[in-house]
Write a protein that holds these residues in place. Structure first.
Motif, mmCIF file in Angstrom:
data_model
loop_
_atom_site.group_PDB
_atom_site.id
_atom_site.type_symbol
_atom_site.label_atom_id
_atom_site.label_comp_id
_atom_site.label_asym_id
_atom_site.label_seq_id
_atom_site.Cartn_x
_atom_site.Cartn_y
_atom_site.Cartn_z
ATOM 1 N N ASP A 68 0.811 -1.211 0.000
ATOM 2 C CA ASP A 68 0.000 0.000 0.000
ATOM 3 C C ASP A 68 0.850 1.269 0.000
ATOM 4 O OD1 ASP A 68 -2.586 -1.121 -0.090
ATOM 5 O OD2 ASP A 68 -2.426 -1.675 2.026
ATOM 6 N N THR A 70 3.535 3.614 -2.407
ATOM 7 C CA THR A 70 4.121 3.893 -3.714
ATOM 8 C C THR A 70 5.304 4.827 -3.533
ATOM 9 O OG1 THR A 70 1.939 3.697 -4.763
ATOM 10 C CG2 THR A 70 3.679 4.752 -6.035
ATOM 11 N N GLU A 97 -2.990 4.731 -8.525
ATOM 12 C CA GLU A 97 -2.792 3.717 -7.481
ATOM 13 C C GLU A 97 -3.436 4.152 -6.172
ATOM 14 O OE1 GLU A 97 -1.752 0.354 -5.513
ATOM 15 O OE2 GLU A 97 -1.543 0.708 -7.677
ATOM 16 N N LEU A 98 -3.300 5.429 -5.826
ATOM 17 C CA LEU A 98 -3.894 5.924 -4.582
ATOM 18 C C LEU A 98 -5.421 5.843 -4.616
ATOM 19 C CD1 LEU A 98 -1.712 9.099 -3.840
ATOM 20 C CD2 LEU A 98 -1.681 6.925 -2.602
ATOM 21 N N SER A 102 -7.274 -0.186 -0.870
ATOM 22 C CA SER A 102 -6.082 -0.633 -0.148
ATOM 23 C C SER A 102 -6.032 -2.150 -0.052
ATOM 24 C CB SER A 102 -6.084 -0.033 1.262
ATOM 25 O OG SER A 102 -5.184 -0.694 2.095
ATOM 26 N N LYS A 108 -3.506 4.159 2.160
ATOM 27 C CA LYS A 108 -2.568 4.065 1.046
ATOM 28 C C LYS A 108 -1.671 5.302 1.106
ATOM 29 C CE LYS A 108 -3.709 2.329 -2.947
ATOM 30 N NZ LYS A 108 -3.160 0.955 -2.883
ATOM 31 N N THR A 137 -5.919 8.386 2.186
ATOM 32 C CA THR A 137 -4.685 8.386 1.401
ATOM 33 C C THR A 137 -3.767 9.468 1.964
ATOM 34 O OG1 THR A 137 -5.555 9.943 -0.246
ATOM 35 C CG2 THR A 137 -5.818 7.588 -0.696
#
Length: 334
Positions: A68, A70, A97-98, A102, A108, A137
């Motif tokens: 989770d 990046t 991706e965010l 999760s 994330k 996030t």
């Protein structure tokens, strides 16, 4: 004491932990300060705290590996050379991706470093996510330069300023790490940043100091050509060399102000003393401004050899006053 025990992080860490515990975490943080203060270490420690990942004190995983999280940094090209900017496709992929669910059902996180290298399109892509963040996030941006990240990005982050520790605290932290505790010259060269002082020690900064002093004294004494020395200096790490020149000039200002004679062997001291007698104190102050202007711009955008030539040529005439626009500082504000 652990090499990774950074007392100057604790206020920021405690504030971040309290915000997490009381559900007051911001969606984005901008961690900023000089190079050599462990800002990236702090960012990954924060990410681990949010994700519930272990963070061993002795050998933490940097970058942290977690499904989770990046990690966004400078890519390398086909020849293995590091690129100069973070590209828009990297930011778009990170934002996508965010926005996904999760893996662990929690937060994330994305860490972006060095944030000051985001190109304009990448910054614009990131701005959309900062304006409309996905719930749970966290964006952690880390930068060492204050003058390149767009204000629209910085203003949408909660800023965490990591400052150099007080000198006594920095020297106390460095003392058990070798050099018989004699860290003061390297701490000056590092701008007060303890981790940079450690790096400089590992990279042979003592030899750099000796060589740079010899080169400048050679120019002052007419034994070296400034252009030749500039070519050599341009092949060295530019930020460190500029920092050395800043520290050198500050030392000359102190000598001039206090009326003290320079240290060193007789010939070197005599050469430097003669130069100091000719150089007006105000000229030294203006020259230091020129060095610091160059330090701000030492990101590879300019021509290192040209910068070194402009900084070294005046020493051939003991920083004699110059006329016209250059008298205001060739790299100063226009």
């Amino acid at each position: 004491m652990s090499k990774l025990d950074f007392p100057w992080h604790e206020d920021a860490w405690n504030a971040f932990s309290a915000a997490l515990e009381h559900d007051r975490l911001s969606h984005a943080y901008l961690i900023e300060g000089l190079q050599g203060l462990g800002k990236l270490h702090l960012a990954f420690r924060m990410a681990a705290r949010v994700l519930g990942a272990p963070w061993p004190a002795e050998d933490p995983p940097i970058p942290l590996q977690h499904p989770d999280l990046t990690w966004v940094t400078l890519e390398t090209d086909d020849e293995g050379k590091q690129k100069k900017q973070i590209a828009v496709h990297q930011v778009r992929e990170t934002c996508a991706e965010l926005a996904m669910t999760s893996h662990g059902g929690g937060w994330k996180v994305a860490v972006i470093w060095p944030a000051e290298t985001l190109n304009p399109n990448a910054a614009n892509a990131l701005l959309k996510t900062l304006e409309e963040p996905t719930p749970r996030t966290l964006l952690l941006l880390v930068r060492s330069r204050m003058d390149t990240l767009p204000a629209t990005i910085a203003s949408r982050c909660q800023r965490i300023r990591i400052s150099s520790p007080p000198r006594a605290e920095a020297l106390q932290w460095l003392a058990p790490r070798g050099r018989d505790g004699n860290w003061e010259p390297l701490l000056d060269l590092a701008g007060g940043a303890p981790l940079m002082a450690l790096l400089l020690a590992d990279e042979g900064a003592d030899e750099l100091d000796m060589r740079c002093r010899k080169d400048l004294l050679g120019i002052l004494g007419g034994r070296r050509e400034p252009l030749e020395v500039a070519a050599e200096w341009a092949r060295r790490p530019v930020p460190v060399t500029l920092r050395w020149l800043d520290v050198w000039t500050a030392a000359l200002v102190r000598l001039k102000t206090l009326g003290e004679g320079p240290a060193g062997d007789a010939e070197s001291a005599r050469t430097l003393q003669k130069a100091l007698e000719r150089i007006p104190l105000q000229r030294l102050f203006r020259y230091r401004d020129e060095v610091r202007s160059a330090m701000v711009r030492s990101d590879g955008v300019f021509n290192p050899q040209m910068v070194m030539e402009n900084l070294l040529l005046p020493w051939a005439d003991q920083l004699a006053s110059i006329r016209g626009d250059a008298a205001q500082g060739f790299l100063g504000d226009r």
